[in-house]
Design a protein around this motif. Sequence first.
Motif, PDB file in Angstrom:
ATOM      1  N   PRO A  36      56.414  66.031  21.879  1.00  0.00           N
ATOM      2  CA  PRO A  36      55.473  66.354  20.792  1.00  0.00           C
ATOM      3  C   PRO A  36      55.588  67.796  20.281  1.00  0.00           C
ATOM      4  N   GLY A  37      56.100  68.711  21.076  1.00  0.00           N
ATOM      5  CA  GLY A  37      56.209  70.099  20.628  1.00  0.00           C
ATOM      6  C   GLY A  37      57.464  70.396  19.820  1.00  0.00           C
ATOM      7  N   TRP A  38      58.367  69.433  19.710  1.00  0.00           N
ATOM      8  CA  TRP A  38      59.605  69.667  18.974  1.00  0.00           C
ATOM      9  C   TRP A  38      59.386  69.476  17.476  1.00  0.00           C
ATOM     10  N   ARG A  39      60.194  70.213  16.680  1.00  0.00           N
ATOM     11  CA  ARG A  39      60.093  70.060  15.219  1.00  0.00           C
ATOM     12  C   ARG A  39      61.474  70.224  14.596  1.00  0.00           C
ATOM     13  N   PHE A  40      61.805  69.324  13.672  1.00  0.00           N
ATOM     14  CA  PHE A  40      63.066  69.403  12.934  1.00  0.00           C
ATOM     15  C   PHE A  40      62.752  69.437  11.451  1.00  0.00           C
ATOM     16  N   ASP A  41      63.273  70.444  10.751  1.00  0.00           N
ATOM     17  CA  ASP A  41      63.057  70.524   9.306  1.00  0.00           C
ATOM     18  C   ASP A  41      64.106  69.703   8.561  1.00  0.00           C
ATOM     19  N   ASP A  42      64.020  69.733   7.253  1.00  0.00           N
ATOM     20  CA  ASP A  42      64.853  68.874   6.398  1.00  0.00           C
ATOM     21  C   ASP A  42      66.346  69.138   6.605  1.00  0.00           C
ATOM     22  N   ARG A  43      67.124  68.060   6.633  1.00  0.00           N
ATOM     23  CA  ARG A  43      68.581  68.083   6.695  1.00  0.00           C
ATOM     24  C   ARG A  43      69.121  68.763   7.951  1.00  0.00           C
ATOM     25  N   CYS A  44      68.368  68.685   9.052  1.00  0.00           N
ATOM     26  CA  CYS A  44      68.903  69.092  10.350  1.00  0.00           C
ATOM     27  C   CYS A  44      69.881  68.027  10.849  1.00  0.00           C
ATOM     28  N   PHE A  45      70.646  68.402  11.870  1.00  0.00           N
ATOM     29  CA  PHE A  45      71.524  67.427  12.522  1.00  0.00           C
ATOM     30  C   PHE A  45      71.548  67.739  14.012  1.00  0.00           C
ATOM     31  N   VAL A  46      71.359  66.692  14.825  1.00  0.00           N
ATOM     32  CA  VAL A  46      71.461  66.811  16.276  1.00  0.00           C
ATOM     33  C   VAL A  46      72.398  65.709  16.753  1.00  0.00           C
TER      34      VAL A  46
END
Length: 531
Positions: A36-46
């Motif tokens: 729940p503490g993670w955040r990814f903004d637009d157009r990230c890649f993992v």
Amino acid sequence: MISPFDHSPWDFWDRADPADHTAQRALQTDLMRAHPGWRFDDRCFVSDHSSVDNDDLTLGARTYVAAGAYLTGSLHAGSDCSINPYTVLRGRIVLGDGVRIGAHTSILGFNHTMSDPDLPVFRQPLTSRGIRVGDDVWIGSHVVILDGVTVGSHSVIAAGAVVTKDVPNGAIVAGNPARFLKWRIAPADPLPERIEEFGKRARASALAILERSWDASADLFTDRPGQATTVRAQCDAIEIADLLLGTAPPQLPAAEQVRRLRSWQDAETGAVAPLGKPHPDLNNPDVAYHVECVGYALDLLGSQFAHPVPALSGGTAAEVTAFLDGLPWESEAWTAGHWVDAVGTSLYWSRQRGDARDPAFAETLLGWLVSRADADTGVWGGGDLLQRVNGFYRASRGTFAQFGIPIPYPRAVVDTVLVHAEDETLFASAAQNACNVLDVAHPLWLARDAGHRAAEVTALARTLLGQAMDHWVDGEGFAFHPGSDGAAPGLQGTEMWLAIVWYLADLAGLSDRLGYRPRGIHQPEPAASLA
């Protein structure tokens, strides 16, 4: 199955199939749901072939994590960051915007302790000061950045560097340990104006500094209030007055100061004893220094010693060889250099007076030093770097510098001094004393024409210069050891630090801003030629 985008994800959102886009969004949604503490903004890649095991994770817009990357701890990355294949980011790490990290780099925001010798390292607690990287930073492949480091914005870290200290904004660094190479974006330089202001403050304080150390009851100077009168204090006062006022100290007429200095020279030995001692002991280090400080004080006042000056080492070439061979070079190179300084200066005063000397004395003295200098380090003797570097300053000041002769191995001297100056126990601002900093500044200045590692020398000079000026106290001057408990400004500290400031400023190309130039014992020009 690994796709090309797992290792080269920078154009994933422009070239990958819509199905791959959908799968990547689903992967990120699953990760954020599980953490729940993670955040990814637009157009990230993992990449799903990376190992992401963070307690706390934020990835800004267009930031990617490639296959093989290993992430733990707390990571907050801004936009447009690249975490390339097989990069390791562990501990507490903050990345600004536009941080590009090459493959196989390790950024380690934690460390093991090892304070308990009876406990295996892996069982001892961890520490974490964290690592912070600014905006627009390029970190090459196979770099290691250690805990506690701050990497400034717009900087570049060359491939393979090991970064153990902070990197300034706009700097390019390389090597192990990483060292400054040059500026990518040079910062606005406040140093010239600061140097100019310092020179004005020093000149404005000169009269107060001299008066503060004047003992009217003895008609003599003390190093600082409450201290005993000494020979050195009189000489330091004359040096300071000449440097900042262009005159003799106003407490006594110049002619009276000349008379006193000349009267302290013993006619039989030619040496100057400590005040209150009837006869000079030629084995006393203070007596050896008096050859220098009294001689130069008289010189500044337009006079010279009244009697022939002691050779200290004997009068013949054979005697000087025996004397040099007998000095404690391996155990106390600093002490040995002190005596060489006095011998070289006694030679200078003898030549000024026209005293008889063995014609081979000078050649023997210089020849011994040239032939015994270590080609790998450029210095003499053994022991730790403090002994050898400080001994090199003393020996070279009274010989090569005083007579305008090039030192034997200037590039090696620069290498040795730069390594020595990395010792935080001696050169952190609060740890500095005047001897240690002068004994770095002067050798680097002597070796400057070699042009070796010039950018590093300039960067060190600027750092030490800024710290030196921080030690100044208006109306009182400099303490010899400014950061020590109970340290108080005095004449010795003031005389030495004023010279240090000039040499450092000259290495930085800014000495013309000071408004003074040493003329006495620390004068940059050769005092004489042996020709």
